[in-house]
Design a protein around this motif. Structure first.
Motif, PDB file in Angstrom:
ATOM      1  N   GLU A   9       0.686  -1.353  -0.242  1.00  0.00           N
ATOM      2  CA  GLU A   9      -0.296  -0.268   0.012  1.00  0.00           C
ATOM      3  C   GLU A   9       0.938   0.802  -0.573  1.00  0.00           C
ATOM      4  O   GLU A   9       0.801   2.292  -1.200  1.00  0.00           O
ATOM      5  CB  GLU A   9      -0.942   0.029   1.093  1.00  0.00           C
ATOM      6  N   ARG A  10       2.282   1.377   0.988  1.00  0.00           N
ATOM      7  CA  ARG A  10       2.822   1.996   0.542  1.00  0.00           C
ATOM      8  C   ARG A  10       3.740   2.429  -0.852  1.00  0.00           C
ATOM      9  O   ARG A  10       4.131   3.470  -0.734  1.00  0.00           O
ATOM     10  CB  ARG A  10       3.479   2.425   2.071  1.00  0.00           C
ATOM     11  N   LEU A  11       3.560   1.429  -1.386  1.00  0.00           N
ATOM     12  CA  LEU A  11       4.795   1.485  -1.900  1.00  0.00           C
ATOM     13  C   LEU A  11       4.077   1.933  -3.729  1.00  0.00           C
ATOM     14  O   LEU A  11       4.581   2.237  -4.446  1.00  0.00           O
ATOM     15  CB  LEU A  11       5.343   0.124  -2.999  1.00  0.00           C
ATOM     16  N   VAL A  12       2.875   1.548  -3.262  1.00  0.00           N
ATOM     17  CA  VAL A  12       1.842   2.476  -4.809  1.00  0.00           C
ATOM     18  C   VAL A  12       1.412   4.027  -4.694  1.00  0.00           C
ATOM     19  O   VAL A  12       0.922   3.859  -5.493  1.00  0.00           O
ATOM     20  CB  VAL A  12       1.109   1.238  -4.812  1.00  0.00           C
ATOM     21  N   ASN A  13       2.223   4.335  -2.963  1.00  0.00           N
ATOM     22  CA  ASN A  13       1.087   5.607  -2.903  1.00  0.00           C
ATOM     23  C   ASN A  13       2.299   6.518  -2.904  1.00  0.00           C
ATOM     24  O   ASN A  13       3.095   6.278  -3.167  1.00  0.00           O
ATOM     25  CB  ASN A  13       1.302   5.899  -1.397  1.00  0.00           C
ATOM     26  N   ALA A  14       1.421   7.029  -3.838  1.00  0.00           N
ATOM     27  CA  ALA A  14       2.340   8.954  -4.189  1.00  0.00           C
ATOM     28  C   ALA A  14       3.402   9.261  -3.079  1.00  0.00           C
ATOM     29  O   ALA A  14       4.501   9.982  -3.856  1.00  0.00           O
ATOM     30  CB  ALA A  14       1.583   9.713  -5.105  1.00  0.00           C
ATOM     31  N   SER A  15       2.584   9.403  -2.011  1.00  0.00           N
ATOM     32  CA  SER A  15       3.216   9.957  -0.870  1.00  0.00           C
ATOM     33  C   SER A  15       4.300   9.254  -0.315  1.00  0.00           C
ATOM     34  O   SER A  15       4.522   9.578   0.834  1.00  0.00           O
ATOM     35  CB  SER A  15       2.368  10.527  -0.491  1.00  0.00           C
ATOM     36  N   GLY A  16       4.105   7.885  -1.016  1.00  0.00           N
ATOM     37  CA  GLY A  16       5.257   6.965   0.013  1.00  0.00           C
ATOM     38  C   GLY A  16       6.576   6.394  -0.736  1.00  0.00           C
ATOM     39  O   GLY A  16       7.394   7.730  -0.903  1.00  0.00           O
ATOM     40  N   PRO A  17       7.899   5.960   0.239  1.00  0.00           N
ATOM     41  CA  PRO A  17       9.109   6.255  -0.002  1.00  0.00           C
ATOM     42  C   PRO A  17       9.448   5.927  -1.327  1.00  0.00           C
ATOM     43  O   PRO A  17      10.023   6.634  -1.125  1.00  0.00           O
ATOM     44  CB  PRO A  17       9.037   4.805   1.110  1.00  0.00           C
ATOM     45  N   THR A  18       8.720   5.743  -1.953  1.00  0.00           N
ATOM     46  CA  THR A  18       9.110   5.493  -3.455  1.00  0.00           C
ATOM     47  C   THR A  18       8.500   6.742  -4.334  1.00  0.00           C
ATOM     48  O   THR A  18       8.336   6.319  -5.851  1.00  0.00           O
ATOM     49  CB  THR A  18       9.054   3.889  -4.029  1.00  0.00           C
ATOM     50  N   GLY A  19       7.266   7.155  -3.539  1.00  0.00           N
ATOM     51  CA  GLY A  19       6.830   8.242  -4.776  1.00  0.00           C
ATOM     52  C   GLY A  19       5.737   7.681  -5.498  1.00  0.00           C
ATOM     53  O   GLY A  19       5.181   7.795  -6.518  1.00  0.00           O
ATOM     54  N   GLY A  20       4.963   6.259  -5.034  1.00  0.00           N
ATOM     55  CA  GLY A  20       4.055   5.188  -5.938  1.00  0.00           C
ATOM     56  C   GLY A  20       4.914   4.684  -7.088  1.00  0.00           C
ATOM     57  O   GLY A  20       3.917   3.092  -8.317  1.00  0.00           O
ATOM     58  N   GLU A  21       6.263   4.022  -6.749  1.00  0.00           N
ATOM     59  CA  GLU A  21       7.153   3.369  -8.074  1.00  0.00           C
ATOM     60  C   GLU A  21       7.110   1.820  -7.043  1.00  0.00           C
ATOM     61  O   GLU A  21       7.028   2.491  -6.158  1.00  0.00           O
ATOM     62  CB  GLU A  21       8.225   3.634  -8.232  1.00  0.00           C
ATOM     63  N   ILE A  22       6.287   0.750  -7.971  1.00  0.00           N
ATOM     64  CA  ILE A  22       6.934  -0.325  -7.158  1.00  0.00           C
ATOM     65  C   ILE A  22       8.652  -0.566  -7.617  1.00  0.00           C
ATOM     66  O   ILE A  22       8.431  -0.907  -8.568  1.00  0.00           O
ATOM     67  CB  ILE A  22       6.090  -0.710  -7.413  1.00  0.00           C
ATOM     68  N   VAL A  23       9.310  -0.392  -6.461  1.00  0.00           N
ATOM     69  CA  VAL A  23      10.318  -0.695  -6.557  1.00  0.00           C
ATOM     70  C   VAL A  23      10.615  -1.618  -5.392  1.00  0.00           C
ATOM     71  O   VAL A  23      10.418  -1.209  -3.940  1.00  0.00           O
ATOM     72  CB  VAL A  23      11.135   0.431  -6.234  1.00  0.00           C
ATOM     73  N   MET A  24      11.547  -2.598  -5.852  1.00  0.00           N
ATOM     74  CA  MET A  24      11.904  -3.462  -4.577  1.00  0.00           C
ATOM     75  C   MET A  24      12.795  -3.245  -3.951  1.00  0.00           C
ATOM     76  O   MET A  24      13.388  -2.497  -4.451  1.00  0.00           O
ATOM     77  CB  MET A  24      11.395  -4.977  -5.105  1.00  0.00           C
ATOM     78  N   ARG A  25      12.968  -4.172  -3.206  1.00  0.00           N
ATOM     79  CA  ARG A  25      14.073  -3.936  -1.814  1.00  0.00           C
ATOM     80  C   ARG A  25      15.352  -4.079  -2.352  1.00  0.00           C
ATOM     81  O   ARG A  25      16.509  -2.999  -2.089  1.00  0.00           O
ATOM     82  CB  ARG A  25      14.005  -4.682  -0.783  1.00  0.00           C
ATOM     83  N   ASP A  26      15.527  -4.926  -3.650  1.00  0.00           N
ATOM     84  CA  ASP A  26      16.971  -4.929  -4.438  1.00  0.00           C
ATOM     85  C   ASP A  26      16.936  -3.872  -5.254  1.00  0.00           C
ATOM     86  O   ASP A  26      18.138  -3.808  -5.590  1.00  0.00           O
ATOM     87  CB  ASP A  26      16.591  -6.763  -4.723  1.00  0.00           C
ATOM     88  N   GLY A  27      16.201  -2.966  -5.532  1.00  0.00           N
ATOM     89  CA  GLY A  27      16.483  -1.602  -6.735  1.00  0.00           C
ATOM     90  C   GLY A  27      15.283  -2.419  -7.667  1.00  0.00           C
ATOM     91  O   GLY A  27      15.242  -1.210  -8.941  1.00  0.00           O
TER      92      GLY A  27
END
Ligand SMILES: Cc1cc2nc3c(=O)[nH]c(=O)nc-3n(C[C@H](O)[C@H](O)[C@H](O)COP(=O)(O)OP(=O)(O)OC[C@H]3O[C@@H](n4cnc5c(N)ncnc54)[C@H](O)[C@@H]3O)c2cc1C
Ligand code: SF4
Ligand code: SF4
Ligand code: SF4
Ligand code: SF4
Lengths: 201, 663
Positions: free
Chosen positions: B368-386
């Protein structure tokens, strides 16, 4: 290749309504009907990739009373009793124990695949323990091969020779004292054993 | 059937309850038997005593025969005691002269032998007629209800309840443990099934809460204790220090920029630890109240005392107060709504899914946070390994429907898994597999949403994933996470390699639910969710009057249901307050003052702390408003100086004597 067409429909008359209640009464099989068909058991089973019915289907068919279908299935004989399914089932169903009960049913009904080594081994093993109190592996293997696949047995002569020469296979039949007492014990428990499909004289 | 001899004039009524009672008890002969008992003036049997004509019988007889005692042999007093007491009162007799005998639950439903059951009923009826002659006229006391409401938990349920009550003109105290309100919903990007943006529909409500003149919002706070009773609760609230003056800070965030830590360094809880924050922070840009706070666990000043504190200097409004201490607030309220929500299941408890072991295994809340525009990746789904995932497997029912973890269905996971499948496809263009046991989409527009996902080309595999492993068996599986699962519809086992695994974790009670339960004197179901008074007919009430439930603390539910329930809880609280008073049952204990020896034995025994000690008179005093009539003190008092209305010695002993008279 010719396409063979046959009816796959099942009529309710083919199901045995007494089958599931009977299995449910056996120890470890009480929760047969709690299955939600999630497939965890099949997913964790190391042998399900060879089975004609997955463990989940075994539960389903048993519960629905398709006795003939299930007793003919290779699944109950391929099961290695690793208990992985039982440990993983989210509904605490003891799938391995249910499969044991089905094996017993199959042996009792003589419904297992005739030349399939696992049930034959089970019978011969029991007979030998009953008669001698111990097993002698060399005799057991020979008996098994004779009753299942003599040809394959003959092909294994070299391995057999090595086992004998290295002393792993002896030909002195092993035995215990007071075999009669053991047989009496087995006869006593045999009431139950016989009912559940254990080998009878 | 008159035999009026003494001044006690009893009217006796036995009910058939259709055939419920009459089938097993010979009601006609019971009536005949009762007619011969001392003091009984009228004795009747009737098909349905609770019906209007049944009730009228009582009234007519009171007027015609001058009855002054009523005994009704019928069903449980829980069901109809109030009915018959009211009927008695309507005819001008004090309602506590009416006594109910339960011959349904206690006789007809539990016996099969008609003769024996009838005989038992005669015994019970004789006992009732014996005790009722000693009854006294009693009055119900009225206690006024305070008009304020306390709401605990500021998730969507608490917010909705607060706004509803505040709009009706009543004062609300909203207590939220976290630095901001919003609860779980504030973490989501979109919400099923309509995919409206969570922030767009939630943040306006959050601002309304903050701005509403009738709402006192205390975030970063907790309820410490509750005393009192319905209508008059006394509540203590602890407010933790933010080290920033809430009234002064406007959330410009200059201080965050200025902090000695140039880069965010500490795990950001709101972002599920997928991002970093500084010691001085705000959980998310629309946090309400929009105020920064300092985490003393990580702030240099608190840890070493050696920080130059550039934050203080950067603040043009002088909002910092490093000497702030926790504050205790005392408030009095008439009603309480508990809306403390849920906790997501911790998938480390199901190790077969590899959470915490394989970095690319995520919980649904993390996604939910990864797909959120105000989340840690700005809404991009980037995994822990980049990397960005090309294929994703979503596992339903993680922790749910499993006797080894949580036995219940968490109700919202199928739907939010569909939502996440859609969002992942949209954001990353990945192939998405949903692994489900049963697809549960009951709800308006929910099945349609499932159809939409099917048409979007999301793969659905019916089967519970057995394990997630990185052990490759084919070249295609190299470097992937492999999901081993029985495709139960196909009937064979499959291995499906994916880049990313999402675990749809279930909803469970919060860790502190037992403490909260005790504090508000409510109960829990066996799962640990708070228990409603009745699963169908009183879904927001609790066993404690004046305490109501809203949202996922009562059981797993989605946002529409939480909002609806919050409205219902608000309505119940307002109904209580608008009535303005509650009537207390008069079956309370009282102390015969001259006999009380002042030994204080009773005081610690009362489970409702209703007894206090009057030092001046050296006597114990019972607060009638607090007494629930449990009888503990009555039995315990060594001098026998405590008595209880409707359970006075003469009443109980005459009942016992009569019930045993034929034994
Ligand atoms: C991954 C995921 C996705 C979801 N997606 C959707 C969706 O798309 N659509 C939908 O309808 N539903 C969705 N849901 C369900 C949704 O989260 C809930 O329905 C909703 O959050 C319930 O609201 P609530 O206010 O009852 O609880 P919460 O959101 O849990 O809020 C409770 C609040 O109470 C506070 N609190 C707790 N204990 C205390 C205490 N002792 N004192 C003071 N404060 C306390 C908490 O800090 C919190 O702010 C999803 C759930 C999950 C897990
Ligand atoms: S794991 Fe248990 S519940 Fe699931 S299909 Fe197998 S037997 Fe049924
Ligand atoms: S016990 Fe049998 S059925 Fe169960 S997992 Fe092991 S081999 Fe498979
Ligand atoms: S005191 Fe120092 S470490 Fe703490 S918030 Fe201010 S600048 Fe940051
Ligand atoms: S009857 Fe029970 S509730 Fe009432 S004062 Fe006595 S102990 Fe307390």
């Amino acid at each position: 290749m010719a396409v063979r067409v046959h009816q796959t429909i099942k009529y309710e008359a083919e199901a045995d309504p007494t089958f599931a209640p009977r299995i449910k009464e056996k120890r470890g099989c009480e929760k047969l009907e709690a299955c939600i068909q999630c497939g965890t058991c099949s997913g964790v089973c190391p042998l399900s990739i060879y089975m004609d019915h997955t463990p989940r289907q075994v539960i389903l068919l048993t519960r629905s009373g398709f006795r003939d279908e299930i007793l003919k299935s290779n699944t109950i004989w391929l099961c290695a009793s690793c208990y992985e399914c039982t440990v993983s089932c989210p509904k605490d169903i003891r799938i391995t124990d249910i499969i044991y009960s089905l094996k017993q049913e199959a042996i009792q009904a003589r419904a297992y695949p005739r030349r399939f080594p696992i049930p034959v081994l089970a019978r011969e093993f029991y007979k030998m323990v009953r008669d001698f109190g111990r097993t002698t592996e060399s005799f057991l293997v020979v008996k098994l091969l004779m009753k299942t696949n003599i040809l394959a047995g003959l092909k294994m002569w070299k391995l057999g020779l090595q086992l004998v020469t290295s002393g792993r296979f002896g030909f002195t039949p092993e035995s215990i004292k007071n075999r009669r007492q053991l047989q009496q014990i087995l006869d006593r428990v045999g009431d139950d054993n016989g009912k559940n499909g254990g080998p009878k004289k | 059937m008159e035999n009026g001899d003494s001044k006690v004039r009893i009217g006796f009524y036995v009910c058939h309850c259709g055939t419920n009672i009459a089938h097993t008890v010979d009601v006609a002969s019971v009536a005949k038997y009762a007619a011969g008992l001392p003091g009984v003036v009228v004795a009747r049997d009737y098909k349905y005593m609770c019906s209007d004509p049944g009730q009228d019988l009582i009234g007519e007889d009171i007027r015609e025969h001058g009855l002054n005692r009523i005994v009704v042999a019928a069903c449980s007093p829980c069901l109809h005691e109030a009915t018959f007491r009211t009927a008695t009162a309507r005819a001008g007799l004090n309602p506590f002269f009416c006594h109910l005998v339960n011959i349904r639950e206690h006789a007809s439903w539990v016996h099969t032998d008609r003769a024996a059951a009838t005989e038992k009923v005669q015994d019970l009826v004789r006992a009732a007629c014996g005790r009722v002659r000693h009854h006294k006229a009693l009055e119900r006391k009225r206690v006024t209800v305070r008009p304020e409401v306390l709401i605990v938990g500021g998730g969507i349920a608490g917010i909705q309840a607060a706004l509803t009550i505040a709009e009706s003109g009543k004062k609300v105290y909203l207590v939220e443990r976290e630095p901001t309100i919003g609860g779980h919903m504030a973490m989501f990007d979109k919400t099923f099934p309509t995919l409206d943006c969570a922030a767009c529909i939630l943040t306006p409500k959050m601002s309304q809460v903050k701005a509403h003149p009738n709402i006192t919002l205390w975030t970063y706070s907790e309820v410490m204790g509750v005393e009192g009773f319905v209508g008059n609760f006394k509540v203590k609230v602890r407010r933790k220090p933010r080290y920033v003056n809430e009234e002064v800070c406007v959330g410009c965030m200059e201080c965050i920029e200025a902090c000695m830590y140039k880069q965010p360094k500490f795990d950001d809880e709101f972002n599920q630890r997928l991002g970093k924050r500084k010691p001085v922070y705000i959980p998310f840009p629309q946090a309400t109240p929009k105020v920064v706070l300092i985490d003393p666990e990580t702030c240099l000043h608190f840890k070493t005392g050696k920080c130059k504190q550039p934050c203080i200097a950067s603040c043009s409004r002088n909002a910092f107060d490093f000497n702030a201490e926790e504050k205790i607030e005392d408030v009095e309220v008439g009603a309480i709504i508990v809306a403390t929500g849920f906790k997501p299941f911790d998938p480390a408890r199901s190790p077969k899914y590899g959470y915490g072991h394989f970095p690319n295994v995520y919980t649904s809340l993390e996604v939910e946070r990864l797909v959120n525009a105000s989340g840690p990746t700005g809404g991009e789904i980037v995994m822990r390994d980049g990397r960005k995932p090309k294929s994703v497997g979503i596992v339903h029912c993680v922790g749910s429907r499993n006797l080894q973890t949580n036995r219940w269905c968490s109700k919202v996971c199928c739907m939010y898994s569909l939502k996440l499948a859609h969002l992942i496809k949209e954001h990353a263009g990945a192939e998405v597999y949903n692994f489900y046991i049963d697809m549960r989409t009951p709800g308006k527009g929910y099945e349609e949403f499932y159809n939409q996902l099917l048409e979007e080309g999301v793969h659905f595999v019916r089967g519970k994933v057995a394990e997630v492993t990185d052990w490759a068996m084919t070249p295609e599986e190299e470097g992937k996470l492999v999901m081993r699962v029985e495709d139960t519809l196909a009937g064979f086992v499959r291995r499906i390699p994916v880049d990313m695994v999402v675990l749809s974790v279930g909803l469970e009670p919060r860790e502190d639910s037992q403490e909260v339960r005790r504090m508000f004197n409510i109960s829990c179901s066996s799962e640990g969710f708070f228990l409603e008074r009745h699963p169908k007919l009183a879904p927001v009430d609790t066993a404690t009057d004046g305490v109501y439930l809203a949202g996922a603390c009562q059981g797993p539910k989605d946002i529409p249901d939480s909002v609806a329930q919050a409205g219902a809880a608000a309505a119940q609280a307002m109904a209580l307050i608008d009535k303005g008073y509650i009537e207390m049952e008069p079956n309370t204990a009282f102390i015969e003052e001259k006999e009380c020896s002042g030994c204080k034995s009773c005081i610690p025994l009362c489970p409702y702390t209703a007894i206090s000690f009057n030092e001046a008179t050296v006597k114990a005093v019972i607060n009638e408003a607090l007494c629930k009539g449990c009888g503990t003190c009555v039995a315990a008092c060594p001098s026998g100086s405590i008595k209880q209305n409707l359970f006075e010695d003469v009443e109980i002993f005459s009942e016992i004597e009569e019930v045993l008279a034929n034994a």
